[in-house]
Design a protein around this motif. Structure first.
Motif, PDB file in Angstrom:
ATOM      1  N   ASP A 270       0.797  -1.221   0.000  1.00  0.00           N
ATOM      2  CA  ASP A 270       0.000   0.000   0.000  1.00  0.00           C
ATOM      3  C   ASP A 270       0.830   1.270   0.000  1.00  0.00           C
ATOM      4  OD1 ASP A 270      -2.407  -1.306  -0.115  1.00  0.00           O
ATOM      5  OD2 ASP A 270      -2.746  -1.286   2.047  1.00  0.00           O
ATOM      6  N   ASN A 271       2.037   1.232   0.587  1.00  0.00           N
ATOM      7  CA  ASN A 271       2.809   2.460   0.709  1.00  0.00           C
ATOM      8  C   ASN A 271       4.290   2.134   0.809  1.00  0.00           C
ATOM      9  OD1 ASN A 271       3.469   2.060   3.676  1.00  0.00           O
ATOM     10  ND2 ASN A 271       1.224   2.103   3.752  1.00  0.00           N
ATOM     11  N   ASP A 272       5.107   3.172   0.684  1.00  0.00           N
ATOM     12  CA  ASP A 272       6.557   2.985   0.695  1.00  0.00           C
ATOM     13  C   ASP A 272       7.083   2.617   2.077  1.00  0.00           C
ATOM     14  OD1 ASP A 272       6.721   3.436  -1.983  1.00  0.00           O
ATOM     15  OD2 ASP A 272       7.546   5.464  -1.829  1.00  0.00           O
ATOM     16  N   VAL A 273       6.396   3.016   3.129  1.00  0.00           N
ATOM     17  CA  VAL A 273       6.831   2.633   4.475  1.00  0.00           C
ATOM     18  C   VAL A 273       6.810   1.112   4.605  1.00  0.00           C
ATOM     19  CG1 VAL A 273       6.237   2.679   6.924  1.00  0.00           C
ATOM     20  CG2 VAL A 273       6.155   4.787   5.586  1.00  0.00           C
ATOM     21  N   ASP A 274       5.705   0.496   4.187  1.00  0.00           N
ATOM     22  CA  ASP A 274       5.611  -0.962   4.252  1.00  0.00           C
ATOM     23  C   ASP A 274       6.677  -1.621   3.386  1.00  0.00           C
ATOM     24  OD1 ASP A 274       3.525  -0.836   6.020  1.00  0.00           O
ATOM     25  OD2 ASP A 274       1.962  -1.169   4.527  1.00  0.00           O
ATOM     26  N   LYS A 275       6.968  -1.023   2.223  1.00  0.00           N
ATOM     27  CA  LYS A 275       7.990  -1.604   1.356  1.00  0.00           C
ATOM     28  C   LYS A 275       9.383  -1.486   1.972  1.00  0.00           C
ATOM     29  CE  LYS A 275       7.571  -1.884  -3.060  1.00  0.00           C
ATOM     30  NZ  LYS A 275       7.516  -1.663  -4.522  1.00  0.00           N
ATOM     31  N   ARG A 276       9.626  -0.378   2.687  1.00  0.00           N
ATOM     32  CA  ARG A 276      10.922  -0.249   3.362  1.00  0.00           C
ATOM     33  C   ARG A 276      11.061  -1.309   4.451  1.00  0.00           C
ATOM     34  NH1 ARG A 276      10.305   5.314   2.524  1.00  0.00           N
ATOM     35  NH2 ARG A 276       9.267   5.655   4.533  1.00  0.00           N
ATOM     36  N   ILE A 277      10.005  -1.510   5.200  1.00  0.00           N
ATOM     37  CA  ILE A 277      10.065  -2.528   6.249  1.00  0.00           C
ATOM     38  C   ILE A 277      10.261  -3.899   5.618  1.00  0.00           C
ATOM     39  CG2 ILE A 277       8.772  -3.657   8.097  1.00  0.00           C
ATOM     40  CD1 ILE A 277       7.311  -0.961   8.512  1.00  0.00           C
ATOM     41  N   PHE A 278       9.518  -4.185   4.541  1.00  0.00           N
ATOM     42  CA  PHE A 278       9.594  -5.514   3.914  1.00  0.00           C
ATOM     43  C   PHE A 278      10.981  -5.768   3.339  1.00  0.00           C
ATOM     44  CE2 PHE A 278       9.362  -8.561   0.507  1.00  0.00           C
ATOM     45  CZ  PHE A 278       8.536  -9.554   1.007  1.00  0.00           C
ATOM     46  N   TYR A 279      11.474  -4.855   2.514  1.00  0.00           N
ATOM     47  CA  TYR A 279      12.744  -5.131   1.836  1.00  0.00           C
ATOM     48  C   TYR A 279      13.942  -5.024   2.782  1.00  0.00           C
ATOM     49  CZ  TYR A 279      10.806  -5.827  -2.774  1.00  0.00           C
ATOM     50  OH  TYR A 279      10.122  -6.350  -3.854  1.00  0.00           O
ATOM     51  N   THR A 280      13.849  -4.205   3.805  1.00  0.00           N
ATOM     52  CA  THR A 280      14.919  -4.206   4.800  1.00  0.00           C
ATOM     53  C   THR A 280      14.921  -5.523   5.566  1.00  0.00           C
ATOM     54  OG1 THR A 280      14.769  -1.800   5.021  1.00  0.00           O
ATOM     55  CG2 THR A 280      15.921  -2.990   6.764  1.00  0.00           C
ATOM     56  N   ALA A 281      13.724  -6.034   5.868  1.00  0.00           N
ATOM     57  CA  ALA A 281      13.638  -7.339   6.525  1.00  0.00           C
ATOM     58  C   ALA A 281      14.244  -8.420   5.638  1.00  0.00           C
ATOM     59  CB  ALA A 281      12.185  -7.669   6.856  1.00  0.00           C
ATOM     60  N   PHE A 282      13.913  -8.421   4.368  1.00  0.00           N
ATOM     61  CA  PHE A 282      14.465  -9.417   3.447  1.00  0.00           C
ATOM     62  C   PHE A 282      15.985  -9.278   3.376  1.00  0.00           C
ATOM     63  CE2 PHE A 282      14.219 -11.219  -1.147  1.00  0.00           C
ATOM     64  CZ  PHE A 282      14.537 -12.485  -0.684  1.00  0.00           C
ATOM     65  N   TYR A 283      16.473  -8.038   3.324  1.00  0.00           N
ATOM     66  CA  TYR A 283      17.912  -7.767   3.340  1.00  0.00           C
ATOM     67  C   TYR A 283      18.564  -8.373   4.579  1.00  0.00           C
ATOM     68  CZ  TYR A 283      21.934  -4.673   4.471  1.00  0.00           C
ATOM     69  OH  TYR A 283      23.156  -4.169   4.849  1.00  0.00           O
ATOM     70  N   HIS A 284      17.941  -8.194   5.737  1.00  0.00           N
ATOM     71  CA  HIS A 284      18.525  -8.701   6.977  1.00  0.00           C
ATOM     72  C   HIS A 284      18.589 -10.222   7.028  1.00  0.00           C
ATOM     73  CE1 HIS A 284      17.814  -4.719   9.300  1.00  0.00           C
ATOM     74  NE2 HIS A 284      19.093  -4.866   9.022  1.00  0.00           N
ATOM     75  N   THR A 285      17.763 -10.905   6.256  1.00  0.00           N
ATOM     76  CA  THR A 285      17.838 -12.371   6.234  1.00  0.00           C
ATOM     77  C   THR A 285      19.024 -12.875   5.423  1.00  0.00           C
ATOM     78  OG1 THR A 285      16.463 -12.712   4.239  1.00  0.00           O
ATOM     79  CG2 THR A 285      15.308 -12.485   6.358  1.00  0.00           C
ATOM     80  N   MET A 286      19.717 -11.971   4.731  1.00  0.00           N
ATOM     81  CA  MET A 286      20.795 -12.402   3.835  1.00  0.00           C
ATOM     82  C   MET A 286      22.171 -11.921   4.270  1.00  0.00           C
ATOM     83  SD  MET A 286      18.934 -12.203   0.095  1.00  0.00           S
ATOM     84  CE  MET A 286      18.099 -10.630   0.278  1.00  0.00           C
ATOM     85  N   ILE A 287      22.309 -11.490   5.522  1.00  0.00           N
ATOM     86  CA  ILE A 287      23.633 -11.148   6.052  1.00  0.00           C
ATOM     87  C   ILE A 287      24.371 -12.415   6.469  1.00  0.00           C
ATOM     88  CG2 ILE A 287      24.806  -9.946   7.937  1.00  0.00           C
ATOM     89  CD1 ILE A 287      22.692  -7.764   7.701  1.00  0.00           C
ATOM     90  N   ALA A 288      23.627 -13.395   6.932  1.00  0.00           N
ATOM     91  CA  ALA A 288      24.184 -14.699   7.307  1.00  0.00           C
ATOM     92  C   ALA A 288      23.151 -15.763   6.986  1.00  0.00           C
ATOM     93  CB  ALA A 288      24.532 -14.714   8.793  1.00  0.00           C
ATOM     94  N   PRO A 289      23.583 -17.038   6.908  1.00  0.00           N
ATOM     95  CA  PRO A 289      24.930 -17.571   7.092  1.00  0.00           C
ATOM     96  C   PRO A 289      25.947 -16.926   6.136  1.00  0.00           C
ATOM     97  CG  PRO A 289      23.326 -19.357   7.063  1.00  0.00           C
ATOM     98  CD  PRO A 289      22.606 -18.117   6.632  1.00  0.00           C
TER      99      PRO A 289
END
Length: 710
Positions: A270-289
C-alpha cells in the motif's frame, strides 16, 4: 496487462532503493550497519566502543563515537564477538572520533561517514571476502591509518597477532582471538593506493602507517582481503574479487548483487513505508549464514584443520536455535541454489566435530542455546530434496541425538530431563526442543523406511507430554520422582535457574510445533485450547526482576521479541479458526515492525525476526520446522512474486486487501478453489498462482473443516 498488473510491475523495480540498513540498529535490534554483499564473509563497518548488551554488533544508533572500521561484525545476536582487523584514518594520530548521523549514509553494499572534528570522509564497500576503503582527508600533508589487530567486540579477546609491511604499499598479518568463538583466526592482506612513508609498530598488534595526501581531491584507497586460512589465501581472495577494479565499480557491483537477491521477492504494497520494512527485513535475512571459504575452496574446519579445494561453498554463522523457525524455511523457497551447500556444510561440521552444529561461529562450536537445532534444519533440507546422500544425513541426525551431552543422557535414562538431576536447569525448554528435533528425525526415518528408528524417535518426540501439568495447563519442570517444580509462577522467568530458556510458562506451553494436534489433545478439546490461546494475548503478569531483556515485544504474554513465540499466532489454524490469527498478526506486523532505527521489538537474531515478517507479510509460515507445510495467516502484500528456482515464479495475490479486509474468505490455487488453510512446499516451488479473497468480517467456514486443517 491490466491496470493492477502495470502498477505491480512499476513498483517492483530496483527493490534495493527501499532498504534502510539502520532499521533495527537502535533499541535491542543489534543489527549490523555497514557494507557487505549477500551472505559475505566480510561485514565492513563502523565499530563503536562497547558500552553494554546493545552493542553486540559493534554499533548502536544511540552512540556518536567511533573507534574504527572493522571487517567482521555479527548481526542481531545476543552475544558480542568479531570486530576483526580494524582500520582508522587520522591526521593527528587520534584513534577515536565522533560522528553525526546527518553525515552518515548507508545502503546495501555501501557505507560512508564524515568524522568529527577531523572532517575525514570515510567510504566503505565490500565483496564476499574483501573490504574496500576510500578515505578523503580535508587538508594537504601527512595522513595516517591506524591498523589495530587488538580490538574486538563483546566477548572477543585478543590472543595473538602479527603485522608485517611487505613493501612500500602492502601489509599483511593475522589476528587470533578467543571469546564466543574460542579459536577465531583471521588473516588479511591490504594494499594502499599511496606509498607508505613511515610505519610505527606497537607490540606487533597495532600499526600506524603514514602517507602524503593532497587533500580532498586525493583520496587514499585501501583494498583488504580476508581469509580464515592464511595470508596467501587472503591475497588470492583480494586478487580474484577486487584486483585492479576501482572503488565505485566494486560498490556498484555490491549494489547489483543485493538487487539481484532482493528481486527474488517482488511485492506490491500500500505504501513505501511498508515496502521499506519488507525489503529491509528481506535484506537482513541475507547477512548470514556467511561464506566461510576462500575463492579456491579452502576453508578452516571445525576441527581446526585446513580443508583444501572443497567442492562446495562452506558457510558459518549458524544461529540455529533462532533460524530453524523461519529464516531457513524462507531460504528453501527463494535461495534453492544455496541449499545443497548448506546441507554439505552441516555434514562437514558433523564429520569434523562429531555432531551437527548447535550455534556455529567462525568454524567454532559455541554450544549456545538449548536443544538440537541443527537437526530440524538438516531434516527440512532432506525432506525438500536438497540432500544428496540421505543415509549419511540421517546418521548425522541420529548420532547427534544420541550423544551423552547437554542433558541427553538424562533424556535417554528417564524419557524426559528431570530438573533435580540437571544443575543448569532450563530442563523444560531443553526437553521441548529435543522433542521437536526428534520429531524431525522421525519424519526422515519414515521417508527412508527405517521403521525401528521411526518408532524410537517418534516415541521420543512425544516426551513433551511428561512436562504437561493437566491441573494448570502449562508445561512444567518435572523431578526424577515425578513431582512438578515448586513454587510455580507461570509469569516468572529466571535465566539459567528456572524451567525455561528466555521465557516463561505462558510462552513455552505452545512449543510443540511438530505435534500441534497432540498438544490440543492434552488440553482436552479444541475449545479449551482456543480459550487458552486467546488468554495468552490478554493476561498480564510480572516476569520478575531477573527477566532476560530478550523477552520483549509483549502482547499479553505473547513475546514476539524472542523466538519461542514465533509460531504461536498460526496455531489457530489447527483448531479450524484461522480468522482468529488475522487481527493479532496484523497487530504484530504493524506495531512491532517500523522503518526507524528502533524498528525491531527484539534481537534480529541473524535474520529470524525479519524472516518471520517476510513470510507473514506474504501470508504464509512454516510451523513444523521440517517438512514444508506453510500455514496461511493474513497477507499484507497486495501482490507478490517469488522466484522459487528453475525459472519458476510463485505469485501471491490478495484481492480486496486493506487494513480492514484482513480476513481470508476463500482461496484459489492455480485458478481452482482451494479449501485448506495451508499449502505444501512442493506446490509453492512448482510455480503457480495463489489467490486470497480478503474481507472485513471473519469467515466461519474457511479452514474450519478438519480435513482442511494442517
Amino acid at each position: 496487462m491490466g491496470c493492477g498488473q502495470q502498477a505491480f510491475a512499476a513498483k517492483s523495480k530496483n527493490p534495493v532503493q527501499y532498504v534502510d540498513p539502520r532499521i533495527g540498529s537502535g533499541g535491542h535490534g543489534h543489527v549490523f550497519v555497514g557494507a557487505n554483499v549477500p551472505f559475505g564473509f566480510v561485514q565492513l563497518g563502523p565499530t563503536e566502543p562497547v558500552r553494554g548488551w546493545d552493542w553486540c554488533s559493534g554499533y548502536h544508533y544511540s552512540d556518536s563515537v567511533l573507534v574504527g572500521f572493522s571487517h567482521s561484525h555479527l548481526s542481531g545476536t545476543g552475544i558480542g564477538d568479531l570486530g576483526d582487523i580494524t582500520f582508522f584514518p587520522t591526521q593527528d594520530q587520534s584513534r577515536v572520533s565522533c560522528f553525526n548521523h546527518d553525515h552518515e549514509k548507508v545502503s546495501p553494499g555501501y557505507y560512508s561517514v564524515r568524522l568529527s572534528p577531523s572532517n575525514i570522509n570515510v567510504e566503505l564497500t565490500a565483496t564476499a571476502r574483501t573490504g574496500f576503503h576510500r578515505y578523503t582527508f580535508p587538508s594537504k600533508g601527512e595522513a595516517m591509518v591506524v591498523v589495530d589487530l587488538q580490538k574486538g567486540i563483546g566477548w572477543d579477546q585478543w590472543t595473538d597477532s602479527r603485522l608485517v609491511q611487505e613493501n612500500d604499499s602492502s601489509i599483511s598479518g593475522y589476528r587470533i582471538s578467543t571469546g564466543w568463538a574460542k579459536n577465531q583466526q583471521v588473516y588479511f592482506a591490504a594494499v594502499f593506493s599511496k606509498p607508505i612513508r613511515h610505519f610505527t609498530a606497537i607490540n606487533d598488534s597495532v600499526g600506524i602507517f603514514s602517507f602524503i595526501t593532497n587533500g580532498e581531491n586525493d583520496p587514499l584507497y585501501i583494498k583488504v582481503g580476508l581469509s580464515a586460512v592464511s595470508v596467501e589465501n587472503a591475497k588470492l581472495n583480494l586478487k580474484a574479487e577486487v584486483g585492479s577494479r576501482h572503488f565505485n565499480a566494486v560498490a556498484d557491483k555490491a549494489k547489483s548483487l543485493w538487487n539481484k537477491e532482493l528481486e527474488k521477492i517482488q511485492v506490491s504494497m500500500d505504501n513505501d513505508v511498508d515496502k521499506r520494512i519488507f525489503y529491509t527485513a528481506f535484506y537482513h535475512t541475507m547477512i548470514a549464514p556467511s561464506v566461510f571459504c576462500d575463492v579456491n575452496g579452502d576453508y578452516r574446519g571445525s576441527d581446526g584443520k585446513i580443508y583444501r579445494k572443497a567442492d562446495f561453498v562452506n558457510y558459518t554463522t549458524f544461529s540455529l536455535w533462532d533460524t530453524y523457525r523461519a529464516a531457513h524455511p524462507l531460504a528453501t523457497l527463494v535461495h534453492p541454489e544455496r541449499m545443497r551447500d548448506y546441507a554439505q556444510t552441516l555434514l562437514a561440521i558433523f564429520r569434523q566435530q562429531g555432531k551437527l552444529p548447535v550455534w556455529h561461529l567462525m568454524g567454532n562450536e559455541t554450544d549456545c542455546m538449548v536443544g538440537n537445532p541443527g537437526i530440524p534444519v538438516l531434516a527440512d533440507l532432506l525432506l525438500k530434496g536438497f540432500v544428496a546422500d540421505k543415509e549419511v544425513a540421517f546418521e548425522a541426525m541420529k548420532t547427534s541425538a544420541m550423544l551423552d551431552e547437554r542433558s541427553m543422557n538424562l533424556l535417554k535414562a528417564y524419557g524426559y530431563i528431570p530438573y533435580d538431576k540437571e544443575p543448569t536447569n532450563e530442563t523444560t525448554a531443553k526437553g521441548l526442543e529435543y522433542a521437536l528435533a526428534d520429531g524431525c528425525i522421525a519424519q526422515v526415518a519414515q521417508q527412508l523406511g527405517k521403521k525401528d528408528d521411526y518408532t524410537y524417535f517418534h516415541r521420543r518426540s512425544q516426551s513433551y507430554q511428561f512436562y504437561w501439568d493437566k491441573s494448570t495447563h502449562f508445561m512444567r519442570g518435572l523431578s526424577s520422582t515425578g513431582s512438578f517444580s515448586e513454587p510455580f509462577d507461570p509469569f516468572l522467568t529466571t535465566p539459567g535457574k528456572g524451567d525455561y530458556t528466555e521465557g516463561n510458562a505462558w510462552q513455552y506451553v505452545w512449543l510443540v510445533p511438530h505435534d500441534v494436534h497432540g498438544l490440543i489433545n492434552l488440553f482436552g478439546s479444541d475449545e479449551v485450547f482456543t480459550s487458552k490461546l486467546d488468554s495468552l494475548f490478554e493476561v498480564k503478569g510480572d516476569l520478575g526482576k531477573d527477566a532476560a531483556p530478550d523477552i520483549s515485544g509483549l502482547i499479553g504474554q505473547y513475546a514476539h521479541g524472542n523466538e519461542p513465540s514465533h509460531h504461536i499466532l498460526y496455531l489457530y489454524n489447527y483448531v479450524g479458526k484461522p480468522y482468529k490469527s488475522a487481527p493479532r498478526l496484523r497487530e504484530v506486523m504493524h506495531t512491532l515492525y517500523h522503518d526507524a532505527p528502533d524498528g525491531l521489538c527484539g534481537n534480529e537474531d541473524v535474520g529470524q525476526m525479519s524472516a518471520w515478517y517476510v513470510l507473514s507479510a506474504l501470508g504464509i509460515y512454516q510451523v513444523n520446522p521440517a517438512g514444508g507445510v506453510y500455514i496461511f495467516g493474513t497477507p499484507i502484500v497486495n501482490e507478490a512474486e517469488l522466484a522459487v528456482g528453475a525459472n519458476k515464479i510463485f505469485k501471491i495475490i490478495a484481492h480486496n486487501n486493506s487494513k480492514e479486509n484482513m480476513y481470508i474468505q476463500s482461496v484459489r490455487l492455480n485458478h481452482k478453489p482451494y479449501t485448506k488453510s495451508y499449502i505444501h512446499y512442493k506446490d509453492i516451488v512448482a510455480g503457480g498462482v495463489l489467490e486470497f479473497e480478503m474481507g472485513s468480517q471473519p469467515s466461519l467456514s474457511f479452514g474450519f473443516s478438519k480435513k482442511d486443517r494442517p
